[in-house]
Write a protein that holds these residues in place. Structure first.
Motif, mmCIF file in Angstrom:
data_model
loop_
_atom_site.group_PDB
_atom_site.id
_atom_site.type_symbol
_atom_site.label_atom_id
_atom_site.label_comp_id
_atom_site.label_asym_id
_atom_site.label_seq_id
_atom_site.Cartn_x
_atom_site.Cartn_y
_atom_site.Cartn_z
ATOM 1 N N ALA A 75 0.878 -1.231 -0.003
ATOM 2 C CA ALA A 75 0.031 -0.118 -0.077
ATOM 3 C C ALA A 75 0.898 1.373 0.168
ATOM 4 O O ALA A 75 0.605 2.328 -0.632
ATOM 5 N N ARG A 76 1.859 1.185 0.736
ATOM 6 C CA ARG A 76 2.828 2.447 0.793
ATOM 7 C C ARG A 76 3.368 2.432 -0.622
ATOM 8 O O ARG A 76 3.662 3.969 -1.246
ATOM 9 N N ILE A 77 3.705 1.353 -1.309
ATOM 10 C CA ILE A 77 4.400 1.691 -2.728
ATOM 11 C C ILE A 77 3.429 2.148 -3.635
ATOM 12 O O ILE A 77 3.613 2.831 -4.373
ATOM 13 N N SER A 78 2.202 1.698 -3.676
ATOM 14 C CA SER A 78 1.195 2.162 -4.439
ATOM 15 C C SER A 78 0.976 3.768 -4.123
ATOM 16 O O SER A 78 0.720 4.286 -5.230
ATOM 17 N N ASP A 79 0.891 3.851 -2.752
ATOM 18 C CA ASP A 79 0.837 5.514 -2.784
ATOM 19 C C ASP A 79 2.172 6.356 -3.062
ATOM 20 O O ASP A 79 1.692 7.496 -3.563
ATOM 21 N N GLY A 80 3.043 5.780 -3.025
ATOM 22 C CA GLY A 80 4.289 6.652 -3.520
ATOM 23 C C GLY A 80 4.341 6.624 -5.081
ATOM 24 O O GLY A 80 4.707 7.799 -5.449
ATOM 25 N N LEU A 81 4.037 5.495 -5.763
ATOM 26 C CA LEU A 81 3.881 5.479 -7.127
ATOM 27 C C LEU A 81 2.696 6.687 -7.494
ATOM 28 O O LEU A 81 2.912 7.364 -8.464
ATOM 29 N N GLU A 82 1.675 6.598 -6.972
ATOM 30 C CA GLU A 82 0.504 7.588 -7.397
ATOM 31 C C GLU A 82 1.096 9.150 -7.076
ATOM 32 O O GLU A 82 1.023 9.837 -7.951
ATOM 33 N N ASN B 225 4.743 18.947 -15.500
ATOM 34 C CA ASN B 225 4.743 19.161 -16.760
ATOM 35 C C ASN B 225 3.560 19.761 -17.427
ATOM 36 O O ASN B 225 3.376 19.756 -18.667
ATOM 37 N N ALA B 226 2.589 19.836 -16.909
ATOM 38 C CA ALA B 226 1.466 20.331 -17.321
ATOM 39 C C ALA B 226 1.269 21.739 -17.374
ATOM 40 O O ALA B 226 0.403 22.330 -18.240
ATOM 41 N N GLY B 227 2.083 22.443 -17.032
ATOM 42 C CA GLY B 227 1.960 23.936 -17.088
ATOM 43 C C GLY B 227 0.722 24.357 -16.247
ATOM 44 O O GLY B 227 0.600 24.030 -15.109
ATOM 45 N N GLU B 228 0.167 25.165 -16.812
ATOM 46 C CA GLU B 228 -1.309 26.037 -16.384
ATOM 47 C C GLU B 228 -2.498 25.033 -16.137
ATOM 48 O O GLU B 228 -3.121 25.154 -15.289
ATOM 49 N N ASP B 229 -2.292 23.925 -17.045
ATOM 50 C CA ASP B 229 -3.324 22.976 -17.094
ATOM 51 C C ASP B 229 -3.499 21.932 -16.064
ATOM 52 O O ASP B 229 -4.539 21.781 -15.267
ATOM 53 N N GLY B 230 -2.262 22.097 -15.262
ATOM 54 C CA GLY B 230 -2.098 21.185 -14.004
ATOM 55 C C GLY B 230 -2.625 21.800 -12.640
ATOM 56 O O GLY B 230 -2.456 21.339 -11.868
ATOM 57 N N ASP B 231 -2.952 23.041 -13.053
ATOM 58 C CA ASP B 231 -3.304 23.720 -11.537
ATOM 59 C C ASP B 231 -4.510 23.188 -10.859
ATOM 60 O O ASP B 231 -4.811 23.266 -9.669
ATOM 61 N N ASP B 232 -5.364 22.553 -11.587
ATOM 62 C CA ASP B 232 -6.935 21.946 -10.986
ATOM 63 C C ASP B 232 -6.802 20.541 -10.590
ATOM 64 O O ASP B 232 -7.514 20.058 -10.394
ATOM 65 N N LEU B 233 -5.455 19.892 -10.818
ATOM 66 C CA LEU B 233 -5.346 18.792 -10.440
ATOM 67 C C LEU B 233 -5.334 18.437 -8.798
ATOM 68 O O LEU B 233 -4.725 19.189 -8.105
ATOM 69 N N GLU B 234 -6.020 17.628 -8.334
ATOM 70 C CA GLU B 234 -6.060 17.128 -7.190
ATOM 71 C C GLU B 234 -5.119 16.251 -6.842
ATOM 72 O O GLU B 234 -4.825 15.125 -7.496
ATOM 73 N N PRO B 235 -4.314 16.180 -5.783
ATOM 74 C CA PRO B 235 -3.624 15.006 -5.275
ATOM 75 C C PRO B 235 -4.163 13.804 -4.959
ATOM 76 O O PRO B 235 -5.399 13.842 -4.916
ATOM 77 N N SER C 23 4.309 10.186 -6.996
ATOM 78 C CA SER C 23 5.236 10.420 -8.061
ATOM 79 C C SER C 23 4.577 10.888 -9.505
ATOM 80 O O SER C 23 5.116 11.784 -10.066
ATOM 81 N N ASN C 24 3.621 9.917 -9.834
ATOM 82 C CA ASN C 24 2.832 10.246 -11.168
ATOM 83 C C ASN C 24 2.501 11.543 -10.986
ATOM 84 O O ASN C 24 2.349 12.407 -11.941
ATOM 85 N N TYR C 25 1.657 11.843 -9.894
ATOM 86 C CA TYR C 25 0.731 13.158 -9.760
ATOM 87 C C TYR C 25 1.818 14.287 -9.841
ATOM 88 O O TYR C 25 1.632 15.342 -10.794
ATOM 89 N N LEU C 26 3.030 14.342 -9.066
ATOM 90 C CA LEU C 26 4.041 15.385 -9.087
ATOM 91 C C LEU C 26 4.659 15.363 -10.607
ATOM 92 O O LEU C 26 4.785 16.638 -10.844
ATOM 93 N N PHE C 27 4.802 14.213 -11.454
ATOM 94 C CA PHE C 27 5.305 14.549 -12.616
ATOM 95 C C PHE C 27 4.367 15.273 -13.658
ATOM 96 O O PHE C 27 4.813 15.983 -14.384
ATOM 97 N N ILE C 28 3.036 14.830 -13.433
ATOM 98 C CA ILE C 28 2.149 15.286 -14.600
ATOM 99 C C ILE C 28 1.806 16.826 -14.132
ATOM 100 O O ILE C 28 1.889 17.787 -14.838
#
Length: 99
Positions: A35-42, A52-62, A44-49
């Motif tokens: 579960a900790r590995i899964s949370d870490g992967l999600e 790299n999303a610019g202003e489009d990524g402002d409305d992304l929820e963690p 890291s994917n969130y932070l990467f997106i």
């Protein structure tokens, strides 16, 4: 008697006695680590997106972490929805036939 109870406490994820006393013990150590590995992967994917999303990524929820046993699950937020009346729906569909 104490020796028997101590041996039951050591069987994480398999002990019905321990699981009934502590809900968090229903998962084995492996399940907690996964579960900790899964949370870490999600995360890291969130932070990467987000990076790299610019202003489009402002409305992304963690991402929300996986619920662990023994923790209270978050109740989903209720969204009050207002539906269109029958007259509004009929007038909407009547505009398709008119040119």
């Amino acid at each position: 008697m104490n020796v028997l109870l101590q041996s039951l406490y050591r069987k994480l994820g398999q002990s019905s006695l321990l699981a009934s006393m502590d809900e968090g013990a229903s998962w084995s150590e492996t399940n907690h680590i996964l579960a900790r590995i899964s949370d870490g992967l999600e995360l890291s994917n969130y932070l990467f997106i987000k990076a790299n999303a610019g202003e489009d990524g402002d409305d992304l929820e963690p991402p929300k972490p996986l619920p662990r046993p023994g923790q209270q699950a978050e109740e989903p937020k209720r969204v009050e929805t207002e539906f269109a009346s029958g007259d509004e729906v009929a007038s909407f569909f009547n505009t398709f036939g008119q040119v």
